[in-house]
Scaffold this motif. Sequence first.
Motif, PDB file in Angstrom:
ATOM      1  N   ASP A   1      -8.916 -12.422  95.454  1.00 24.88           N
ATOM      2  CA  ASP A   1      -9.977 -13.341  95.885  1.00 24.88           C
ATOM      3  C   ASP A   1     -10.069 -13.353  97.407  1.00 24.88           C
ATOM      4  O   ASP A   1      -9.683 -14.317  98.058  1.00 24.88           O
ATOM      5  N   GLY A   2     -10.572 -12.274  97.997  1.00 26.26           N
ATOM      6  CA  GLY A   2     -10.678 -12.163  99.451  1.00 26.26           C
ATOM      7  C   GLY A   2     -10.257 -10.774  99.875  1.00 26.26           C
ATOM      8  O   GLY A   2      -9.155 -10.329  99.555  1.00 26.26           O
TER       9      GLY A   2
ATOM     10  N   ASP B   1     -19.382 -16.179  89.482  1.00 28.02           N
ATOM     11  CA  ASP B   1     -18.807 -15.149  90.356  1.00 28.02           C
ATOM     12  C   ASP B   1     -17.728 -14.464  89.535  1.00 28.02           C
ATOM     13  O   ASP B   1     -16.691 -15.057  89.235  1.00 28.02           O
TER      14      ASP B   1
ATOM     15  N   GLU C   1      -7.965 -25.026  90.813  1.00 24.09           N
ATOM     16  CA  GLU C   1      -8.316 -23.621  90.629  1.00 24.09           C
ATOM     17  C   GLU C   1      -7.316 -22.990  89.680  1.00 24.09           C
ATOM     18  O   GLU C   1      -6.122 -23.297  89.733  1.00 24.09           O
TER      19      GLU C   1
ATOM     20  N   LYS D   1     -16.731 -20.546  98.958  1.00 24.23           N
ATOM     21  CA  LYS D   1     -18.085 -20.637  98.385  1.00 24.23           C
ATOM     22  C   LYS D   1     -18.321 -22.040  97.812  1.00 24.23           C
ATOM     23  O   LYS D   1     -19.383 -22.635  97.982  1.00 24.23           O
TER      24      LYS D   1
ATOM     25  N   LEU E   1     -18.559  -6.718 102.954  1.00 24.56           N
ATOM     26  CA  LEU E   1     -17.536  -6.758 104.001  1.00 24.56           C
ATOM     27  C   LEU E   1     -16.524  -5.645 103.778  1.00 24.56           C
ATOM     28  O   LEU E   1     -16.310  -5.220 102.646  1.00 24.56           O
TER      29      LEU E   1
ATOM     30  N   ARG F   1     -14.400  -2.523  96.510  1.00 26.10           N
ATOM     31  CA  ARG F   1     -14.493  -3.896  96.058  1.00 26.10           C
ATOM     32  C   ARG F   1     -15.896  -4.398  96.362  1.00 26.10           C
ATOM     33  O   ARG F   1     -16.360  -4.255  97.491  1.00 26.10           O
TER      34      ARG F   1
ATOM     35  N   SER G   1     -15.869 -11.802  90.216  1.00 28.87           N
ATOM     36  CA  SER G   1     -14.986 -10.848  90.902  1.00 28.87           C
ATOM     37  C   SER G   1     -13.504 -11.080  90.626  1.00 28.87           C
ATOM     38  O   SER G   1     -12.695 -10.204  90.882  1.00 28.87           O
TER      39      SER G   1
ATOM     40  N   PHE H   1     -20.832 -14.909 106.264  1.00 27.45           N
ATOM     41  CA  PHE H   1     -20.459 -13.881 105.282  1.00 27.45           C
ATOM     42  C   PHE H   1     -19.046 -14.102 104.768  1.00 27.45           C
ATOM     43  O   PHE H   1     -18.768 -13.977 103.581  1.00 27.45           O
ATOM     44  N   ASP H   2     -18.143 -14.408 105.713  1.00 33.23           N
ATOM     45  CA  ASP H   2     -16.751 -14.602 105.320  1.00 33.23           C
ATOM     46  C   ASP H   2     -16.621 -15.743 104.317  1.00 33.23           C
ATOM     47  O   ASP H   2     -15.765 -15.720 103.447  1.00 33.23           O
TER      48      ASP H   2
ATOM     49  N   HIS I   1     -12.163  -6.096 110.642  1.00 33.48           N
ATOM     50  CA  HIS I   1     -12.915  -6.817 109.620  1.00 33.48           C
ATOM     51  C   HIS I   1     -14.377  -6.751 110.051  1.00 33.48           C
ATOM     52  O   HIS I   1     -14.703  -7.173 111.154  1.00 33.48           O
TER      53      HIS I   1
ATOM     54  N   LEU J   1     -24.244 -12.940  92.604  1.00 27.97           N
ATOM     55  CA  LEU J   1     -24.397 -13.171  94.032  1.00 27.97           C
ATOM     56  C   LEU J   1     -25.346 -12.133  94.616  1.00 27.97           C
ATOM     57  O   LEU J   1     -25.136 -10.942  94.492  1.00 27.97           O
TER      58      LEU J   1
ATOM     59  N   ARG K   1     -18.197  -7.631  96.401  1.00 29.86           N
ATOM     60  CA  ARG K   1     -18.449  -9.054  96.272  1.00 29.86           C
ATOM     61  C   ARG K   1     -19.345  -9.498  97.419  1.00 29.86           C
ATOM     62  O   ARG K   1     -20.491  -9.793  97.241  1.00 29.86           O
ATOM     63  N   ALA K   2     -18.806  -9.499  98.615  1.00 27.35           N
ATOM     64  CA  ALA K   2     -19.619  -9.723  99.804  1.00 27.35           C
ATOM     65  C   ALA K   2     -19.649  -8.392 100.549  1.00 27.35           C
ATOM     66  O   ALA K   2     -18.725  -7.593 100.422  1.00 27.35           O
TER      67      ALA K   2
ATOM     68  N   LEU L   1     -18.405 -16.320 101.971  1.00 28.24           N
ATOM     69  CA  LEU L   1     -18.810 -15.873 100.634  1.00 28.24           C
ATOM     70  C   LEU L   1     -17.743 -15.026  99.972  1.00 28.24           C
ATOM     71  O   LEU L   1     -17.939 -14.518  98.875  1.00 28.24           O
ATOM     72  N   ASP L   2     -16.604 -14.855 100.631  1.00 26.86           N
ATOM     73  CA  ASP L   2     -15.611 -13.930 100.101  1.00 26.86           C
ATOM     74  C   ASP L   2     -14.403 -14.620  99.463  1.00 26.86           C
ATOM     75  O   ASP L   2     -13.351 -14.028  99.338  1.00 26.86           O
ATOM     76  N   SER L   3     -14.519 -15.887  99.089  1.00 26.90           N
ATOM     77  CA  SER L   3     -13.482 -16.469  98.235  1.00 26.90           C
ATOM     78  C   SER L   3     -14.116 -17.582  97.405  1.00 26.90           C
ATOM     79  O   SER L   3     -15.119 -18.184  97.805  1.00 26.90           O
ATOM     80  N   LEU L   4     -13.539 -17.821  96.243  1.00 27.64           N
ATOM     81  CA  LEU L   4     -14.079 -18.865  95.366  1.00 27.64           C
ATOM     82  C   LEU L   4     -14.069 -20.205  96.097  1.00 27.64           C
ATOM     83  O   LEU L   4     -15.028 -20.977  96.037  1.00 27.64           O
ATOM     84  N   SER L   5     -12.964 -20.489  96.797  1.00 27.74           N
ATOM     85  CA  SER L   5     -12.821 -21.812  97.405  1.00 27.74           C
ATOM     86  C   SER L   5     -13.827 -22.038  98.528  1.00 27.74           C
ATOM     87  O   SER L   5     -14.427 -23.112  98.616  1.00 27.74           O
TER      88      SER L   5
END
Lengths: 479, 456
Positions: A396-397, B42, B113, B385, A67, A62, B44, B376-377, A133, B4, A64-65, B379-383
Amino acid sequence: MSVLVCRKLVLLGLMLLASSTSLAEGVDRSAPPVPGPVPAFTMPVPVELTLKNGLKVYFLERHRAPLVDLIAVVGGGALADLPEHEGSAVATADLLTQGAGDRDAFAFDDAVKALGAHVDAGASWTSITVSLHATSSRFAEAVPLWADALLHPRLTADDWERKRGEKLAELAYYKDEPRMLGGLAAARTLFGTQRPGAAIMGTPRALLSTTVEDLRAFHSTHFRPDNAFLVVAGEVDKKALATALESALASWTAPASPLPKMSSPEPAPIVGVGVVVVDRPGAPQSAVSLVAPLPTSLRPFDAPAAVMRTLLGGSFTSRLNTNLREVHGYSYGAGYSIQTWPWHRAVVSTSVATPVTLPALNEIFGELARIREPASLEEVERARAYEALSFPAILDGGHSLASAWAGWHEQGVSNDVVTNYMGQVTKVDVAATAASAFALVDPKAVRVVVVGDKALLEPGLQKLGLVSTLSADELLPSP
Amino acid sequence: MTRLLLCFFLAAAAASAAPEPLHLESTRFALKNGLTVVLVEDHSVPRVHMSLRVRTGSAWEKPGRTGFAHLFEHLMFEGSKNVPEGKFDQWLEAAGGENNAWTSEDFTYYYEEGPTNALDLMMFLESDRLGYFLDKLDKGLVDGQRDVVKNERRQSYENRPYGMADLAVPSLLFPRNHPYSWPVIGSMDDLSAAAIDDVRDFFTKHYAPENMILVLVGDFKTANARAAVDRWFSDVPSRGGRPAPALAPVTLKGEKRAVFEDDVELPRLTLVWPSSALFGPDDAALDLLSTTLTGGESSRLVKRLVHELRVAQSVSATQESRERGGQFNIEVLAFPGQQLKDIARVVDEEVARLLREGPTEAELARAKTINEAHLFDELDSLSSKAERTSAYAMLLGDPDSFGKDLARYTKLSRDDVAAAGRRTLTHGRLVLSVVPRGHLEQAVINPVLPAVGGAR
């Protein structure tokens, strides 16, 4: 409506008209825009790797970031707790990160945090998960720490003594938390003396009789590679992942002894309506839940059941929330959930102002009866669109994606069931929704749990069914 | 193509190399009515998250109307000129979308959303209430949401352990009539008093596009999204923007003590100092200070109270910052029967030592790393960000402030952290005890004095 305010708005609007071309073109607000075709989406399925010790790894690459999320799922959760030692699984999980390998609790946590990583462990009813994580750049460095927590926790008597003190205090806190008491009372009502009838983290009595040797035994019984699997999601190269895992888990081999067995309890069938009260004199609200067993034939990802659940109490516009919150103002919110793993049961839950507890319960019973009748097409279309189209949000995550697949694999859900789910939901019609409700919802066989002011509520509750009581001390017994 | 870009420096491996800035590509523009818009592509997930941050909250309420900004937030979902009551949620859910909102002292934040194809619908719903909210307003709507919010207050505070003490903190910490001196949820009496004229007044005064930031993050093409924003939001009228007036810094004289008896088993000690505002001069240093105190097993207070003395179930320190002033909290949930004054003495000892000596190099490095990882964390969801981007755009004037935000922390030295602590934690404070009913003897009633031989 105040004329003055309205005029102000009109005037401002006219001023804008002079300067804005967009408004001159005019946007049509007479009807809501109809969404175009639904964007194409296929839930990505994991690639399967097998380590040299036989351990299965499900990998979702995956980007995206930068991580990575890694989760080990080890079979054997609170359902594997030994009698008299309820809470062992949760306690074992709690201690995994309190010192491991050649590091004590301080050194272990410092080492993890120095990498900006998280190593967490927790227990469910059926498994213990140990997760990592980390940023992609630090992932390889962090894996050995995660592996130490998984394989080489220190499990010292002193650390258990301390953790137990914290857990006893946590349980004392729960005695004052109405919704926590409601959950425990509901579980006790459905399961009685079976293991799920007591708190997952155990009781003060059980924790005090549990030694660190019990926890060591729990660890050595269940933590074996043939009783575990891994899920990885994130930005990491497959080869590098395999190398890091092989190296960290090389010493982990399956013993010859047979795999440990775990019970799979179900709530006993119930007849009629019964009421259980946990007394909280003077409480401004009643924490209310209605619980019932579900047929054991119900599988996860049952599309009609999911649409029915959404319509009854799974979204904001669901009938229960609309009724109790928007129409009557009895509550801040109300919901309905169905559970198919590790047992089958349904729960309605809400908190309502004390004086309207009975009218609110009558409304809930009314909705449980009404959901068995065919709903309007508009309602079913809305519920199935909501259920189907919010499914991609799982992606999304990274942690949400890895956890979702960890749960699905544990429950034995096949990849096809997952990838076909959105399509299945889209096919659910009015008749299938009503049929599902008819099979799963029965307002005549339910237990009502009320955490609230007993003296005030009891006369009314007696009209619903036989009233019994449970106390906080019965739910969380001390020695 | 907008993508991104994460060029985060690898702290250990590339210690000598110059750090690359953390960067999130975005497009910012303003409509003629003053609405600021930020678009972040984004791809993703086939979804889009749209948020609206309004610069109003409980700090903008009138006396006698506490809780109003939040009640108003609820009303915003009850319909507008072209959206009948109930349809905001129904239409959005029918398109597979969802929404929610929150209110703080400074901001009211709304989001929708859903799948990408619902973007026009989301914009229609959001812009209709911004343009035409007052057209559908009636007293019944206000009464209905008033009951909902009162139940929210019961559920979140009154029927919860420690809830009533939590509600009292703002009035104990801030001077009378200070905009932060009442809780966001408000009082039951004020919620009862809220009238329809208050609603009109509040909307007209505070819901000006000039006071808002609209952020879209998701699977769209910037040009298309920009055209759609222009189409839907351009007819929202200007209503006149206004900045947030600065507030004089708050200090407490000496130690202010308050005691609550509650239906609880565990006594709880809360120490609160007025502190730096969000993005204010000491904000980042106080974040690192709080991590040094309670961020991990070997952090100063966790080590002492949880591991060594074993008198507490948990302890947390937080720099709780707001737009125009913050508070630094230390909260200890003690074991049953513990004396909170003994615990306060230990906390004071540890805080004094930290302010005197500063964090060690290892502690400072760890606190910075934890903070970086947290970014960093986000940046890992639309909400998340969207939330960050929106906060940066409104408070720092630049939606792409990830790098700037990070730099606030990386530049700090041990001395900086200690000095910020001395500027904040050596002044007057609130000492709040919550004890089981009938156990006032467990509370801090007299000044917290150092133990014999202790340091303060």
